[in-house]
Write an enzyme that holds these catalytic residues in place. Structure first.
Site, PDB file in Angstrom:
ATOM      1  N   ASN A  75      -5.818  53.323  -1.948  1.00 35.91           N
ATOM      2  CA  ASN A  75      -6.097  53.277  -0.517  1.00 35.91           C
ATOM      3  C   ASN A  75      -4.829  52.853   0.215  1.00 35.91           C
ATOM      4  O   ASN A  75      -4.220  51.833  -0.124  1.00 35.91           O
ATOM      5  CB  ASN A  75      -7.213  52.276  -0.219  1.00 35.91           C
ATOM      6  CG  ASN A  75      -7.457  52.121   1.274  1.00 35.91           C
ATOM      7  OD1 ASN A  75      -7.949  53.037   1.926  1.00 35.91           O
ATOM      8  ND2 ASN A  75      -7.117  50.957   1.823  1.00 35.91           N
ATOM      9  N   GLU A  76      -4.429  53.652   1.191  1.00 32.72           N
ATOM     10  CA  GLU A  76      -3.279  53.326   2.029  1.00 32.72           C
ATOM     11  C   GLU A  76      -2.041  53.014   1.185  1.00 32.72           C
ATOM     12  O   GLU A  76      -1.338  52.028   1.419  1.00 32.72           O
ATOM     13  CB  GLU A  76      -3.619  52.169   2.974  1.00 32.72           C
ATOM     14  CG  GLU A  76      -4.750  52.522   3.920  1.00 32.72           C
ATOM     15  CD  GLU A  76      -5.161  51.393   4.857  1.00 32.72           C
ATOM     16  OE1 GLU A  76      -4.584  50.286   4.745  1.00 32.72           O
ATOM     17  OE2 GLU A  76      -6.053  51.597   5.682  1.00 32.72           O
ATOM     18  N   ASN A  77      -1.788  53.862   0.196  1.00 35.65           N
ATOM     19  CA  ASN A  77      -0.635  53.658  -0.684  1.00 35.65           C
ATOM     20  C   ASN A  77       0.688  54.014  -0.030  1.00 35.65           C
ATOM     21  O   ASN A  77       1.749  53.872  -0.644  1.00 35.65           O
ATOM     22  CB  ASN A  77      -0.826  54.459  -1.967  1.00 35.65           C
ATOM     23  CG  ASN A  77      -2.086  54.064  -2.701  1.00 35.65           C
ATOM     24  OD1 ASN A  77      -3.105  54.744  -2.588  1.00 35.65           O
ATOM     25  ND2 ASN A  77      -2.058  52.957  -3.428  1.00 35.65           N
ATOM     26  N   ARG A  91      -7.536  57.694  -0.060  1.00 33.65           N
ATOM     27  CA  ARG A  91      -7.517  57.725   1.403  1.00 33.65           C
ATOM     28  C   ARG A  91      -6.156  57.277   1.910  1.00 33.65           C
ATOM     29  O   ARG A  91      -5.596  56.293   1.457  1.00 33.65           O
ATOM     30  CB  ARG A  91      -8.591  56.806   1.987  1.00 33.65           C
ATOM     31  CG  ARG A  91      -8.584  56.834   3.517  1.00 33.65           C
ATOM     32  CD  ARG A  91      -9.320  55.699   4.170  1.00 33.65           C
ATOM     33  NE  ARG A  91      -8.942  55.645   5.579  1.00 33.65           N
ATOM     34  CZ  ARG A  91      -7.905  54.948   6.045  1.00 33.65           C
ATOM     35  NH1 ARG A  91      -7.169  54.242   5.213  1.00 33.65           N
ATOM     36  NH2 ARG A  91      -7.605  54.959   7.329  1.00 33.65           N
ATOM     37  N   ARG A 121      -2.506  49.214  -0.549  1.00 36.00           N
ATOM     38  CA  ARG A 121      -1.333  48.810   0.219  1.00 36.00           C
ATOM     39  C   ARG A 121      -0.249  48.195  -0.675  1.00 36.00           C
ATOM     40  O   ARG A 121      -0.416  48.008  -1.863  1.00 36.00           O
ATOM     41  CB  ARG A 121      -1.705  47.819   1.327  1.00 36.00           C
ATOM     42  CG  ARG A 121      -2.642  48.364   2.381  1.00 36.00           C
ATOM     43  CD  ARG A 121      -2.868  47.370   3.513  1.00 36.00           C
ATOM     44  NE  ARG A 121      -3.740  47.957   4.532  1.00 36.00           N
ATOM     45  CZ  ARG A 121      -4.183  47.299   5.601  1.00 36.00           C
ATOM     46  NH1 ARG A 121      -3.827  46.040   5.783  1.00 36.00           N
ATOM     47  NH2 ARG A 121      -4.967  47.897   6.470  1.00 36.00           N
TER      48      ARG A 121
END
Length: 798
Positions: free
Chosen positions: A398-400, A437, A362
């Site tokens: 993850n969730e970039n 992801r 994030r």
């Protein structure tokens, strides 16, 4: 090499100090400079409890550790090292007041050479030859580091993995890599590479002896080579294995490679385990291991446990991983950071395939320092976990697509850096694939991609799961579904679940969108409007698993997450600051969902009646109620109050409970249910008792408290909700706040049912454990609109 864990003899101070001198100045000055140090055992975090304090944000700042070591390096001219298996998030190491080293990053291993500093410190008379060592830990907020503070997990501070004192000769082995290149099942080429630790840059010749052993301990080959000390990683042996024993989840066969180094400065030895296996994510197809299709059945793990946070002991880690294996798991994603070497060793031993990733999670993309930390942590993860056959995927993020940390968000820059990490991963380790992801604009860069599919929780309804999975599968070369599930409060059950079928429009997507985790605003969704019950969680799992059995194109999935865990972004959860999607509680207590998985994923005969933690069911007299059994046996017979209700045949596609469900009229008052099932000649049984309440109730109007002494000396104080007429309210969900005055202590901030000061009622009741400390206390329970009630707890007379 001589290595010992440094668990005992430590003191800790939570707070900031002006510098390392303040750690020790009381030893010299003996005056008012004393600060409140207290004894601790490593591993340790100073956020073990405060991350689940419902009233105060968890502490982010400095914490200090100190000890005095008896250092006796047996090697003439040898090196003395402190090896950290992980500490967070920034670490400074001091020998007395001299800084010996620093490390940025909370999850990878690092080593600090304290050789020269030790010799200097030994001359301080007041320590009588002991060596004072201080560790400064800091988990303060910092945007230019990973992971982001916006991540759905806490950034713990402290020395929360093991620390080791290590003695090595002046020239020693620093790292050994074993590359097992399987050419099908017929042959394998094993390449052994080594890197030396030689800080003085000696140019002597060294002799290396390499021994390879098979899974049965037999010696496959021994090699000896003599050469001058070198820099970097160098190949030292190659060995071919004919018809190797392949590593797999069903048979995790492990080979051994032992490298012994001899030099004029002494001998050192390093042993590494490795496995022989080959795998493939078939383009637009399933996953294959050793040439055969394997449906990956997975879950996720955070380093997080009741009462200790990430500072889990080796015994705790082993218990957790064995629970996963016993549930039928053959895959795990380690979210969202490099985890303990112990976990990877256990995955090798138990046969659990791994996706391990760096904590670029994030927030967006920072500057050069930010990028360099990503590079450093990726390199460390690959180098340190290179030999584990369980690892198949290196996760790059993850969730970039989730921006928040910077006032800019440049997609092209994120793509370029993702490509840099992808190339770097393949350069460091060509044998494994890359993955991420939830970042749609980067899915074409990496090898294996997981979109966001939360059908039935953050978006949509669970019956849409297969539709959205197939759509996502057709949009990437290699699809792998990470993260699905539902929050559920342990011990909360309902007679009729909120599924969202009547209120949530189909075809609106199943992806989680920023803010969907909030419990207010936005479109209708089960996560906001649902009951957060174990009942719904089991229904959803049941649907997903029965679908997966028939999805022959599917690589696999991993449910999020195996265990409830603390998080700073969920203050409104039924247990504040807890992500409650676990299959087990934070203290290893199994929820009913655990047995749903077993019924699909395991072969050992099992049968479990749903509702072991549902002491009261409710309904009208004579109303037919469904009794569900989760089992992997081909058939089962149910008995209600001693009378057979019939035999049912198991059919995985007969939803729910694979056809093992019975309709029956319960008798008012106590009921006893027993199931008997047989598989492969083995009989398994399960039994539960509960009360069936037919008396109707109104809105909760009052609380009542009871106390019960436990066998371990603790007291269990339980609050129950009743209406104005004194009738128990089995579906009440009011928040309860416990308090205590007196000698005892609430066992709180554990993130469990029974260990939380503020918590929603689960089926009209909830409790907390109390340590009476041998004295008298008064425990209170208060809920808005229900008033406050009290009960005395007397530890000396109960």
């Amino acid at each position: 090499m001589i290595k010992q864990r440094l668990n005992d003899g430590w003191e800790h101070f939570k707070g900031s100090l002006g510098g390392p001198w303040e750690v020790w100045r009381q030893d010299k000055l003996q005056n008012h400079y004393n600060v409140p140090w207290h004894e601790v055992t490593l591993p340790h975090t100073y956020n073990a409890l405060d991350v689940l304090d419902p009233d105060t944000p968890y502490y982010q700042g400095q914490g200090w550790y100190r000890t005095k070591l008896d250092v006796n390096n047996p090697y003439p001219g040898g090196r003395t090292l402190l090896h950290f298996e992980g500490a967070g998030q920034r670490t400074d190491v001091y020998v007395y007041t001299q800084k010996a080293g620093s490390h940025l990053g909370g999850y990878d291993e690092f080593t600090v050479d304290i050789t020269e500093a030790v010799e200097k410190a030994k001359k301080i008379d007041r320590y009588h030859g002991l060596v004072p060592v201080a560790i400064g830990s800091d988990n303060s907020r910092e945007l230019e580091t990973i992971p982001s503070d916006a991540s759905d997990f806490n950034l713990y501070g402290g020395v929360y993995r093991y620390v080791n004192l290590v003695y090595v000769p002046a020239v020693s082995l620093e790292r050994v890599h074993v590359e097992a290149q399987a050419e099908g099942a017929e042959r394998c080429s094993v390449k052994v590479r080594a890197q030396l630790y030689n800080p003085q840059a000696y140019l002597d010749h060294v002799t290396l002896t390499i021994t390879l052993q098979g899974p049965d301990g037999s010696v496959l080959g021994t090699y000896e080579t003599k050469q001058m000390a070198w820099n970097g990683m160098k190949e030292i042996a190659v060995h071919d294995i004919a018809a190797p024993k392949l590593w797999s989840p069903a048979d995790p066969a492990l080979y051994k490679c032992t490298v012994r180094l001899s030099s004029p400065y002494g001998e050192t030895e390093q042993q590494e385990r490795f496995g022989v296996r080959f795998f493939e994510f078939v383009t637009n197809g399933p996953f294959k291991l050793n040439g055969e299709r394997l449906l990956l059945r997975g879950t996720h793990r955070h380093e997080d446990h009741a009462g200790v946070g990430p500072a889990m002991t080796e015994e705790m880690m082993r218990t957790e991983m064995q629970l996963m294996k016993d549930m039928g798991v053959n895959f795990i994603r380690l979210g969202h950071y490099q985890q303990s070497r112990i976990i990877l060793d256990l995955c090798d031993e138990l046969g659990i395939l791994v996706w391990e990733e760096i904590p670029w999670c994030r927030g967006g993309l920072g500057g050069e320092q930010y990028k360099q930390q990503c590079r450093d942590m990726l390199a460390a993860m690959i180098e340190q976990h290179y030999n584990h056959p369980s690892v198949i995927l290196w996760g790059l993020g993850n969730e970039n697509d989730w921006e928040c940390d910077f006032d800019y968000f440049e997609i092209d820059q994120i793509r370029a850096f993702m490509k840099e990490l992808h190339d770097m991963s393949h350069r460091l380790d060509p044998s494994r694939l890359t993955s991420i992801r939830r970042c749609e604009f980067c899915k074409d860069i990496i090898d294996v991609y997981s979109p966001s599919i939360w059908a039935g929780w953050y978006r949509g309804v669970y019956t849409e799961y297969e539709t959205y999975s197939r759509e996502a599968f057709e949009n990437v070369h290699s699809f792998f579904h990470m993260e699905w599930g539902a929050d559920n409060l342990a011990t909360r059950h309902v007679e009729k679940t909120f599924t969202g079928f009547e209120f949530i429009a189909k075809g609106q997507g199943a992806d989680e969108r920023d803010g969907d985790y909030l419990l207010t605003g936005g479109e209708p969704r089960v996560s906001k409007d649902g009951d957060w019950s174990e009942t719904y969680f089991c229904e959803m799992i049941d649907w997903y698993l029965k679908c997966q059995e028939k999805m022959d194109w599917l690589t696999g999935t991993a449910q999020w997450a195996f265990k409830d865990f603390a998080t700073p972004v969920r203050p409104d959860s039924p247990i504040p600051y807890l992500n409650m999607k676990g299959i087990i509680e934070r203290d290893f207590t199994k929820k009913d969902a655990y047995y749903v998985y077993q019924s699909y994923w395991t072969d050992k005969p099992m049968a479990r009646i749903y509702g072991h933690t549902m002491p009261v069911r409710w309904g009208a007299p004579g109303e037919l109620k469904i009794i569900k059994v989760y089992s992997n046996c081909p058939s089962a017979e149910l008995f209600l109050n001693g009378v057979s209700v019939g035999v049912k045949q198991r059919d995985s596609q007969n939803f729910p409970a694979a056809g093992l469900r019975w309709e029956a009229a319960l008798q008012p008052g106590e009921n006893q249910v027993r199931v008997v099932a047989v598989k492969d000649g083995v009989t398994v049984e399960d039994e539960i008792r509960f009360v069936y309440q037919t008396e109707s109730w109104g809105e909760p109007a009052q609380l009542k408290l009871t106390v019960e002494r436990q066998t371990d000396g603790l007291m269990y104080v339980e609050a129950k909700a009743y209406d104005a007429n004194g009738v128990f309210c089995p579906d009440a969900r009011n928040f309860i706040r416990f308090g205590l005055a007196g000698d005892g202590k609430l066992l709180e901030h554990l993130g469990t049912v029974g260990g939380s000061r503020v918590i929603e009622l689960a089926n009209g009741r909830v409790g907390i454990y109390v340590d009476p400390a041998g004295g008298a206390s008064v425990v209170s329970a208060v809920s808005e609109g229900l008033g406050t009630v009290f009960i005395e707890v007397n530890g000396s007379s109960y």
